[in-house]
Design a protein around this motif. Sequence first.
Motif, PDB file in Angstrom:
ATOM      1  N   ARG A  86     -23.130 -47.123 -12.102  1.00 50.73           N
ATOM      2  CA  ARG A  86     -22.879 -48.322 -12.893  1.00 50.73           C
ATOM      3  C   ARG A  86     -24.196 -48.855 -13.462  1.00 50.73           C
ATOM      4  N   LEU A  87     -25.207 -48.851 -12.620  1.00 50.40           N
ATOM      5  CA  LEU A  87     -26.509 -49.354 -13.059  1.00 50.40           C
ATOM      6  C   LEU A  87     -27.020 -48.547 -14.253  1.00 50.40           C
ATOM      7  N   ARG A  88     -26.881 -47.215 -14.134  1.00 46.61           N
ATOM      8  CA  ARG A  88     -27.326 -46.362 -15.228  1.00 46.61           C
ATOM      9  C   ARG A  88     -26.553 -46.659 -16.492  1.00 46.61           C
ATOM     10  N   GLY A  89     -25.230 -46.776 -16.337  1.00 46.40           N
ATOM     11  CA  GLY A  89     -24.395 -46.994 -17.513  1.00 46.40           C
ATOM     12  C   GLY A  89     -24.734 -48.288 -18.220  1.00 46.40           C
ATOM     13  N   GLN A  90     -25.097 -49.310 -17.432  1.00 48.43           N
ATOM     14  CA  GLN A  90     -25.338 -50.604 -18.055  1.00 48.43           C
ATOM     15  C   GLN A  90     -26.774 -50.767 -18.537  1.00 48.43           C
ATOM     16  N   SER A  91     -27.698 -50.023 -17.953  1.00 51.00           N
ATOM     17  CA  SER A  91     -29.069 -50.368 -18.287  1.00 51.00           C
ATOM     18  C   SER A  91     -29.926 -49.217 -18.804  1.00 51.00           C
ATOM     19  N   ILE A  92     -29.622 -47.982 -18.443  1.00 49.91           N
ATOM     20  CA  ILE A  92     -30.508 -46.901 -18.886  1.00 49.91           C
ATOM     21  C   ILE A  92     -29.729 -45.872 -19.673  1.00 49.91           C
ATOM     22  N   LEU A 140     -40.165 -38.776 -16.159  1.00 46.39           N
ATOM     23  CA  LEU A 140     -39.190 -39.483 -16.988  1.00 46.39           C
ATOM     24  C   LEU A 140     -37.820 -39.517 -16.317  1.00 46.39           C
ATOM     25  N   LEU A 141     -37.395 -38.366 -15.789  1.00 45.19           N
ATOM     26  CA  LEU A 141     -36.088 -38.311 -15.124  1.00 45.19           C
ATOM     27  C   LEU A 141     -36.071 -39.221 -13.900  1.00 45.19           C
ATOM     28  N   ALA A 142     -37.209 -39.256 -13.183  1.00 49.67           N
ATOM     29  CA  ALA A 142     -37.271 -40.079 -11.970  1.00 49.67           C
ATOM     30  C   ALA A 142     -37.098 -41.555 -12.305  1.00 49.67           C
ATOM     31  N   LEU A 143     -37.418 -41.938 -13.551  1.00 48.79           N
ATOM     32  CA  LEU A 143     -37.276 -43.343 -13.922  1.00 48.79           C
ATOM     33  C   LEU A 143     -35.818 -43.781 -13.912  1.00 48.79           C
ATOM     34  N   MET A 144     -34.888 -42.827 -14.010  1.00 45.26           N
ATOM     35  CA  MET A 144     -33.487 -43.221 -13.867  1.00 45.26           C
ATOM     36  C   MET A 144     -32.898 -42.665 -12.574  1.00 45.26           C
ATOM     37  N   GLY A 145     -33.786 -42.377 -11.616  1.00 44.30           N
ATOM     38  CA  GLY A 145     -33.322 -41.985 -10.295  1.00 44.30           C
ATOM     39  C   GLY A 145     -32.810 -40.566 -10.212  1.00 44.30           C
ATOM     40  N   VAL A 146     -33.216 -39.711 -11.141  1.00 45.97           N
ATOM     41  CA  VAL A 146     -32.753 -38.324 -11.116  1.00 45.97           C
ATOM     42  C   VAL A 146     -33.923 -37.419 -10.750  1.00 45.97           C
ATOM     43  N   VAL A 147     -33.678 -36.518  -9.815  1.00 43.45           N
ATOM     44  CA  VAL A 147     -34.686 -35.535  -9.457  1.00 43.45           C
ATOM     45  C   VAL A 147     -34.032 -34.174  -9.592  1.00 43.45           C
ATOM     46  N   LYS A 148     -34.697 -33.275 -10.290  1.00 47.21           N
ATOM     47  CA  LYS A 148     -34.107 -31.955 -10.526  1.00 47.21           C
ATOM     48  C   LYS A 148     -33.905 -31.213  -9.204  1.00 47.21           C
ATOM     49  N   PRO A 149     -32.916 -30.310  -9.134  1.00 48.39           N
ATOM     50  CA  PRO A 149     -32.716 -29.530  -7.915  1.00 48.39           C
ATOM     51  C   PRO A 149     -33.995 -28.773  -7.562  1.00 48.39           C
ATOM     52  N   GLY A 150     -34.306 -28.738  -6.277  1.00 47.74           N
ATOM     53  CA  GLY A 150     -35.530 -28.066  -5.856  1.00 47.74           C
ATOM     54  C   GLY A 150     -36.708 -29.009  -5.746  1.00 47.74           C
ATOM     55  N   LEU A 151     -36.533 -30.249  -6.238  1.00 51.46           N
ATOM     56  CA  LEU A 151     -37.592 -31.244  -6.124  1.00 51.46           C
ATOM     57  C   LEU A 151     -37.066 -32.416  -5.301  1.00 51.46           C
ATOM     58  N   VAL A 153     -38.246 -36.674  -4.006  1.00 49.56           N
ATOM     59  CA  VAL A 153     -39.223 -37.758  -3.962  1.00 49.56           C
ATOM     60  C   VAL A 153     -39.835 -37.763  -2.568  1.00 49.56           C
ATOM     61  N   THR A 154     -41.139 -37.610  -2.470  1.00 53.69           N
ATOM     62  CA  THR A 154     -41.775 -37.542  -1.151  1.00 53.69           C
ATOM     63  C   THR A 154     -42.687 -38.736  -0.904  1.00 53.69           C
ATOM     64  N   GLY A 155     -42.723 -39.661  -1.833  1.00 55.74           N
ATOM     65  CA  GLY A 155     -43.536 -40.845  -1.602  1.00 55.74           C
ATOM     66  C   GLY A 155     -43.330 -41.841  -2.718  1.00 55.74           C
ATOM     67  N   GLY A 156     -43.538 -43.110  -2.405  1.00 59.23           N
ATOM     68  CA  GLY A 156     -43.439 -44.143  -3.422  1.00 59.23           C
ATOM     69  C   GLY A 156     -42.011 -44.470  -3.783  1.00 59.23           C
ATOM     70  N   HIS A 157     -41.846 -45.303  -4.794  1.00 55.43           N
ATOM     71  CA  HIS A 157     -40.498 -45.716  -5.167  1.00 55.43           C
ATOM     72  C   HIS A 157     -40.453 -46.159  -6.616  1.00 55.43           C
ATOM     73  N   VAL A 158     -39.224 -46.221  -7.144  1.00 53.58           N
ATOM     74  CA  VAL A 158     -38.981 -46.730  -8.489  1.00 53.58           C
ATOM     75  C   VAL A 158     -38.054 -47.927  -8.354  1.00 53.58           C
ATOM     76  N   HIS A 159     -38.461 -49.089  -8.881  1.00 56.77           N
ATOM     77  CA  HIS A 159     -37.590 -50.252  -8.919  1.00 56.77           C
ATOM     78  C   HIS A 159     -37.147 -50.482 -10.341  1.00 56.77           C
ATOM     79  N   LEU A 160     -35.833 -50.535 -10.551  1.00 57.85           N
ATOM     80  CA  LEU A 160     -35.312 -50.843 -11.868  1.00 57.85           C
ATOM     81  C   LEU A 160     -34.661 -52.214 -11.778  1.00 57.85           C
ATOM     82  N   MET A 161     -35.170 -53.163 -12.523  1.00 64.21           N
ATOM     83  CA  MET A 161     -34.698 -54.548 -12.494  1.00 64.21           C
ATOM     84  C   MET A 161     -34.592 -55.046 -11.053  1.00 64.21           C
ATOM     85  N   GLY A 162     -35.612 -54.742 -10.280  1.00 60.91           N
ATOM     86  CA  GLY A 162     -35.663 -55.245  -8.916  1.00 60.91           C
ATOM     87  C   GLY A 162     -34.880 -54.433  -7.910  1.00 60.91           C
ATOM     88  N   GLN A 163     -34.118 -53.440  -8.376  1.00 54.91           N
ATOM     89  CA  GLN A 163     -33.337 -52.652  -7.421  1.00 54.91           C
ATOM     90  C   GLN A 163     -34.046 -51.343  -7.149  1.00 54.91           C
TER      91      GLN A 163
END
Lengths: 283, 660
Positions: free
Chosen positions: B83-89, B48-59, B61-71
């Motif tokens: 800014r993206l977070r503030g406007q969309s998530i 869930l956190l990764a869906l807004m580009g957040v990864v907890k300390p100690g973790l 992303v080692t593969g794949g990607h998340v695109h939010l509205m194409g970004q």
Amino acid sequence: MSGAPILRAVLSQPSGAIGITLVVGHVMLAVLSPLVLPHDPIAQSADLMLQMPSLSHPFGTDRLGRDILSRVMLGGREAMLIATLATLVAMVWGTVVGIFLALIGGRIDTYIMRIVDALSSIPGILIVMIFVAALGVGATALIPILGCSYGLSVVYIARAAALDFVARDFVLAAQARGEARATILIREILPNVRDTLAVQGAMQWSWLMLGITSLSFLGLGVAPPTPDWGLMIADARGVMPTAPWAVLWPMAMLSTLIVGVNLATDSFAKALGVDRQMGVRAA
Amino acid sequence: MTLLDVQELTISQVGSDAAIVRAATLALEPGETLGIAGESGCGKSTLLLALMGVVKPGLAVTGGHVHLMGQHLGSIAPEAMRRLRGQSIAWVPQSAAMALTPTMRVGAQLAEAMSVHDTIPPGDITARTTALFAQVRLPEPNQIGARYPHELSGGQMQRVVIAMALACAPKLLLLDEPTTGLDVTTQAEILDLLGELRRDTGMAMVCVSHDIGVLARLTARVAVMYAGRIVEDRPTAALLTRPAHPYARALLASVPQIENPGMPPSIPGSPPAPGMSTPGCAFAPRCSRAHAACDLVPALSPLPLGGRVACHSPENGIFAPVVMPTPLVAQEAGVPVVTVRDLVVQYRRASLFARLSRRSRPDSVVAGVSLTLLKGEILGLVGESGSGKSTIVRAIAGLWPRSAGTITLDGANLPARATERDRAALRRVQVVFQNPDASLNPRHTVREILAQPLRLYFNASPAEVEDHARSLTAAVRLDPDHLDRRPAQLSGGERQRVALARAFAAEPDVILCDEVTSALDVSVQASVLALIRDLCQSRGTSCLFVAHDIAVVAALCDRVAVIYLGQIVEIGRTTDVFLRPQHPYTEALLSAIPEPDPMKTMQPVLINGEMPSMTDPPAGCRFSTRCRHVRDVCRTSTPALALRSAEHFTACHFEGITGI
């Protein structure tokens, strides 16, 4: 974590490795020095007064012509012995009272803690000086006096650490079973505050070491002519401008010991997960 | 355009190859709702956190990607990301109480959330906060902003946190266990609110929950996670009626249901530890359908009827929960073991002001409760937090002194405090606590834990202790080599088994279970419930089982008492009380439970407002302030428990008022 893994964690930190080296070196010196003394530490000689460091007296000589190397090698023994025994006294009574107060809580806890507050507000050295003046100098008198006065701070630490656990369900479960209070104290709480208290004990020891040395410096601790760092500093401070080595060597010995204990304790605290400032478990 | 596109996302612990999320692939369209279900440690919150580009300390992303509205999240500069977070998530954290700053008024906290991404003219701030408070339906929206978090109830704090998330009108709302820790009636209201907000704003939602019932009420699609992988991703109704993955099916089956009283089956074994890598399908060791092909990790592939599943041999039949019917215990002709008469327990609030003003009236947390625990029966005690149910347990156990009333054990009076009781009486009444993490001493091995009651009550020698400890571990279905472990080396379910073994070591006549399964995952919960049932039945032990989860009580208990604000409002046989509730409160509680049943997700909740404070309970019937059938007489006179049908008592002025 216990035993070997902890020691490994401590030694892997530079401060831990330095601290342990200093402490182990000092302890070995204190234990083995009588076997390897270069000179008689109390033999005086009018010919050798205040000599510069030389090959035969590497650390120089003092006001009475005694060999400073031999004297600093022995100078921590008595203080360390007193500190160790007084630490034991302080830790035992402080821990028992602290955990007991945390366990019973309520009014008795409040009242006794206010008494402890009041006693703690008197400078410890003052209490000790009064008792020493009344009971006389010497290790046998110093151990209970120092143990009692330094135990006050252990009460705070032990009580705070135990308070973290008295409200836990396993203590409640023991009470519901009908276990005796002493059983709860020893079996349920003590194992959980052990690490915190071990760290506190090491700190107590270093404070006691400084305290005893201060007393000796004031003439209330170790009695002459026994070699002692505090006594040596007091003895040589008048000749500091002309013979600084007579003061510097005992000072260096005391400092390395205290710094070593502190570094080692810090590393142990980190390895055990104990917050040294708060005296309670950090995580 | 797809709102969210997650491809093969893998998140691992830094410095090891332990993957918490494994090759997760998901897509979300604008306005869609998605639930992520799974047990603790399955990686759902990390995803869930990764869906807004957040990864907890100690973790990382080692593969794949998340695109939010194409970004591509992760390749965006931090400032643009902000800014993206503030406007969309927006993200609603799990615990509202932890998310709010205790020293700041909630209005100011909301204003802060608004002004981070927008410049709002100072004059408009109050108007905007009031509008947001009104949108989340907080009472007195123009004044509530002046309050501090501690002056709000749990449900109100949750509403404030949701208002903060809505402050920037997000397109995607992420919710992490939004109702965990709330009472069932409050939970129902929050779920209603979230549903309405979604309809009004058209925002997309991703909600993580361990409770499939919550997701059934809130989301149109559910992804089930197991050991870091998405194993099934289906429309909610399809998942609930025809779960394809054996894990999803077993998980659904292990949820106790009220209409279907009895023991739900548990899933054998336990899930792999988070990050532990397993060759092949991670569920295979616990799966009844596992075969040779399961040595390979199954791909998440489309199902003919829609949705995706990661299984080599998915099931496709209609799901019908099977429960073991609970045989009625031979209650030796209704012999009472523990009798509680007119129990009153008070807490005196020790505030300085109250003491100075000499107006410190003690709060009666339990206000005149009478109940009888029969030999060999399991009596459930249900109620919301603050109803006094745990206090009753503590009073019987002697851990909290009673102010009035009597408690007898086999006719002999039990002194108020445990310290005043003799050893035999102490032995005969044992308590099992809610959280085994707290009730087992972390420094003791299981052997030491079990030895304590044996030594205390039976003066057992070391050889006897060893003997008994072994048979006890066998009785709670643990291996003998668990004896040398400490609680930290056991799973949650295993710990609770040890706690049960410790209680049964005393060979008690009565065990008091205080929310013993609320800290456990459902698949484990089912096996612990079955164990309690077995132990009580085989040893003839009576059990007082306190829980807030009505379905759990329905599954386990022979009789049940419903408690509201320190008083019993209804007591009777479980099937009578839950299938034919006579008190409006019982009816309301039952209506508020979110159940994983697509046919039942739309029914209205039959209760108003929030639970009144214990300090100032309503006059007359205590439920009168929230009852939808309230009449004048309810506000003045207190109804007594009256017999309605066989062994079924209700404290209500009106008979047959429910079900209207």
